[in-house]
Design an enzyme around this catalytic site. Structure first.
Site, mmCIF file in Angstrom:
data_model
loop_
_atom_site.group_PDB
_atom_site.id
_atom_site.type_symbol
_atom_site.label_atom_id
_atom_site.label_comp_id
_atom_site.label_asym_id
_atom_site.label_seq_id
_atom_site.Cartn_x
_atom_site.Cartn_y
_atom_site.Cartn_z
ATOM 1 N N ASP A 233 0.835 -1.195 0.000
ATOM 2 C CA ASP A 233 0.000 0.000 0.000
ATOM 3 C C ASP A 233 0.874 1.251 0.000
ATOM 4 O O ASP A 233 2.018 1.212 0.470
ATOM 5 C CB ASP A 233 -0.911 0.018 1.220
ATOM 6 C CG ASP A 233 -2.009 -1.032 1.152
ATOM 7 O OD1 ASP A 233 -2.311 -1.495 0.044
ATOM 8 O OD2 ASP A 233 -2.550 -1.386 2.216
ATOM 9 N N TYR B 39 6.657 -8.498 8.270
ATOM 10 C CA TYR B 39 6.396 -7.071 8.450
ATOM 11 C C TYR B 39 6.666 -6.632 9.887
ATOM 12 O O TYR B 39 6.548 -7.429 10.831
ATOM 13 C CB TYR B 39 4.925 -6.753 8.152
ATOM 14 C CG TYR B 39 4.451 -7.082 6.769
ATOM 15 C CD1 TYR B 39 4.462 -6.127 5.757
ATOM 16 C CD2 TYR B 39 3.951 -8.347 6.470
ATOM 17 C CE1 TYR B 39 4.000 -6.428 4.483
ATOM 18 C CE2 TYR B 39 3.486 -8.652 5.199
ATOM 19 C CZ TYR B 39 3.512 -7.691 4.208
ATOM 20 O OH TYR B 39 3.055 -7.990 2.955
ATOM 21 N N ASP C 66 -6.701 1.313 8.282
ATOM 22 C CA ASP C 66 -5.419 1.931 8.605
ATOM 23 C C ASP C 66 -5.653 3.424 8.857
ATOM 24 O O ASP C 66 -6.767 3.933 8.675
ATOM 25 C CB ASP C 66 -4.365 1.693 7.511
ATOM 26 C CG ASP C 66 -4.762 2.279 6.155
ATOM 27 O OD1 ASP C 66 -5.377 3.361 6.118
ATOM 28 O OD2 ASP C 66 -4.453 1.664 5.125
ATOM 29 N N ARG D 11 -3.412 -5.012 7.847
ATOM 30 C CA ARG D 11 -4.336 -4.024 8.420
ATOM 31 C C ARG D 11 -5.613 -4.694 8.926
ATOM 32 O O ARG D 11 -6.190 -4.280 9.937
ATOM 33 C CB ARG D 11 -4.641 -2.900 7.438
ATOM 34 C CG ARG D 11 -5.055 -3.298 6.066
ATOM 35 C CD ARG D 11 -4.925 -2.092 5.114
ATOM 36 N NE ARG D 11 -4.963 -2.498 3.728
ATOM 37 C CZ ARG D 11 -6.031 -2.406 2.952
ATOM 38 N NH1 ARG D 11 -7.174 -1.946 3.453
ATOM 39 N NH2 ARG D 11 -5.976 -2.786 1.696
#
Length: 291
Positions: A39, A67, A81, A173
């Site tokens: 993203d 991540y 988010d 997310r």
């Protein structure tokens, strides 16, 4: 023409396709593809494949990723988010130990409902296209695997840093949203940095400005990894001229060895193909030789 893989440390505010477009201009190569969309708000490892190396994208897309994710409790947004519209704000009363305990339910194989702001298609339409029109449609839960989920530290009153190692198709997310829901206060993703994708980590990543600087010196191609670097975990073998001719004609050829997947090189040392050896016959899985 440039052929190879470059691992980009994607900056915030760029889409993955923005990065590909930039590299297309730097290397003057039309064939550019990436493994695993990030993203715009996310940063970190984005493997980009150029030239003949784009033939390896289909393999790289299937791999797991890792991540560092910021979890913000007490906040719910429409995009899951902090870039989205705030839907709810709630007080956060849970302690770090409660957050740690809540994570246990999200380790291993779980089901996730894809967020509306995603590229998943339903009825031929991407969900984010529908979401931007104010529409919400029913989405079926999808199985994903969370290989590792670790609370690293508390960074604020309701903010936590998580390490997430997950399968292809996982929405971090959504994971943050679901953890917040399980705690009863709501949650959203506050920051995301990918530390590994396609087997490559941040230690191999370069910034776009460094790629441009290398290009200005005429040295950009030195930053490219050879395509066979992606298949480094498979054993290598070198064939003779007869086998190379067969492979270039798309034919299987006889070879002695244990069944399995191999990196196959020609007698001159060039990477020919990824091959599958079964019962003494080597067939091509994907070719990478010069035409």
């Amino acid at each position: 023409m440039p052929n190879g893989i470059i691992i980009i440390d994607k900056p915030a505010g760029w889409t993955s396709m923005d990065v590909c477009a930039k590299l297309r201009g730097i290397f003057h190569e039309k064939r550019v593809g990436h493994a695993g969309t990030l993203d715009p708000m996310a940063t970190g490892v984005l493997p980009v494949f150029l030239g003949r190396a784009t033939r390896a994208v289909e393999f790289a897309e299937q791999t797991g990723k890792e991540y560092l994710a910021g979890l913000r409790l007490g906040l719910v947004t429409d995009t899951q988010d902090v870039t989205g519209r705030v839907l709810e704000e709630r007080p956060v009363t849970c302690a770090p130990a409660e957050v740690e305990a809540a994570l246990a339910a999200f380790r291993g194989e779980i089901l996730q409902v894809p967020p509306m702001y995603s590229a998943v298609k339903i009825g031929g339409k991407k969900l984010y296209e529908l979401a931007r029109k104010g529409r919400e449609v029913e989405r079926k839960p999808r199985p994903v695997t969370i290989h590792a989920l670790e609370l690293l530290e508390r960074t604020g009153a309701g903010d936590y840093l998580l390490r997430v190692r997950c399968s292809k198709g996982t929405y971090v997310r959504t994971l943050c949203h679901d953890v917040g829901a399980a705690l009863g206060c709501g949650g959203t993703l506050s920051a995301l940095r990918r530390t590994e994708a396609a087997g490559f980590g941040l230690d191999r990543a370069v910034r776009l400005e460094d790629v441009q600087a290398a290009a200005d010196r005429g040295e950009a191609e030195r930053l490219l990894l050879p395509v066979d670097a992606y298949f480094r975990d498979h054993p290598a073998l070198t064939v003779g001229l007869r086998e190379e001719r067969a492979a270039r004609n798309g034919a299987a050829f006889p070879w002695r060895g244990a069944d399995g997947t191999y990196r196959v090189y020609g007698p001159a040392g060039d990477f020919l193909l990824l091959g599958e050896l079964e019962r003494g016959r080597m067939r091509t899985v994907k070719s990478f030789y010069e035409v």
